[in-house]
Motif scaffolding. Sequence first.
Motif, PDB file in Angstrom:
ATOM      1  N   ASP A   4       0.961  -1.409   0.367  1.00  0.00           N
ATOM      2  CA  ASP A   4      -0.246   0.141  -0.099  1.00  0.00           C
ATOM      3  C   ASP A   4       0.829   1.327   0.197  1.00  0.00           C
ATOM      4  N   THR A   5      -0.039   2.814  -0.380  1.00  0.00           N
ATOM      5  CA  THR A   5       1.114   3.864   0.281  1.00  0.00           C
ATOM      6  C   THR A   5       2.055   3.726   1.358  1.00  0.00           C
ATOM      7  N   LEU A  10       1.087  -6.136   1.225  1.00  0.00           N
ATOM      8  CA  LEU A  10      -1.087  -6.682   0.880  1.00  0.00           C
ATOM      9  C   LEU A  10      -0.770  -7.915   0.543  1.00  0.00           C
ATOM     10  N   ILE A  32      -6.752  -7.993  -5.418  1.00  0.00           N
ATOM     11  CA  ILE A  32      -6.865  -7.482  -4.097  1.00  0.00           C
ATOM     12  C   ILE A  32      -7.957  -6.432  -4.517  1.00  0.00           C
ATOM     13  N   GLN A  33      -8.127  -5.793  -5.657  1.00  0.00           N
ATOM     14  CA  GLN A  33      -9.457  -5.412  -5.523  1.00  0.00           C
ATOM     15  C   GLN A  33     -11.042  -5.946  -4.894  1.00  0.00           C
ATOM     16  N   ALA A  36     -10.407  -5.554  -1.297  1.00  0.00           N
ATOM     17  CA  ALA A  36     -10.875  -3.542  -1.313  1.00  0.00           C
ATOM     18  C   ALA A  36     -11.631  -3.301  -1.367  1.00  0.00           C
ATOM     19  N   VAL A  40      -8.690  -0.293  -4.052  1.00  0.00           N
ATOM     20  CA  VAL A  40      -7.562  -0.102  -4.316  1.00  0.00           C
ATOM     21  C   VAL A  40      -7.431   0.733  -5.941  1.00  0.00           C
TER      22      VAL A  40
END
Length: 45
Positions: A4-5, A10, A32-33, A36, A40
């Motif tokens: 992540d930022t 992740l 991941i999409q 989240a 994301v």
Amino acid sequence: MAVDTLGLFLTLHVTPVNRNDRAEVGPPAEAIQQAAQGSVELAWA
């Protein structure tokens, strides 16, 4: 590997050396999409 930022881990997807990275990035990105719920944003580097 996806982070992540803040640089927090992740997911990781390991593939055989004879597979193209671009071809293999789809499944982890979709996972991941979904996890989240679409919040994301993906960036390719």
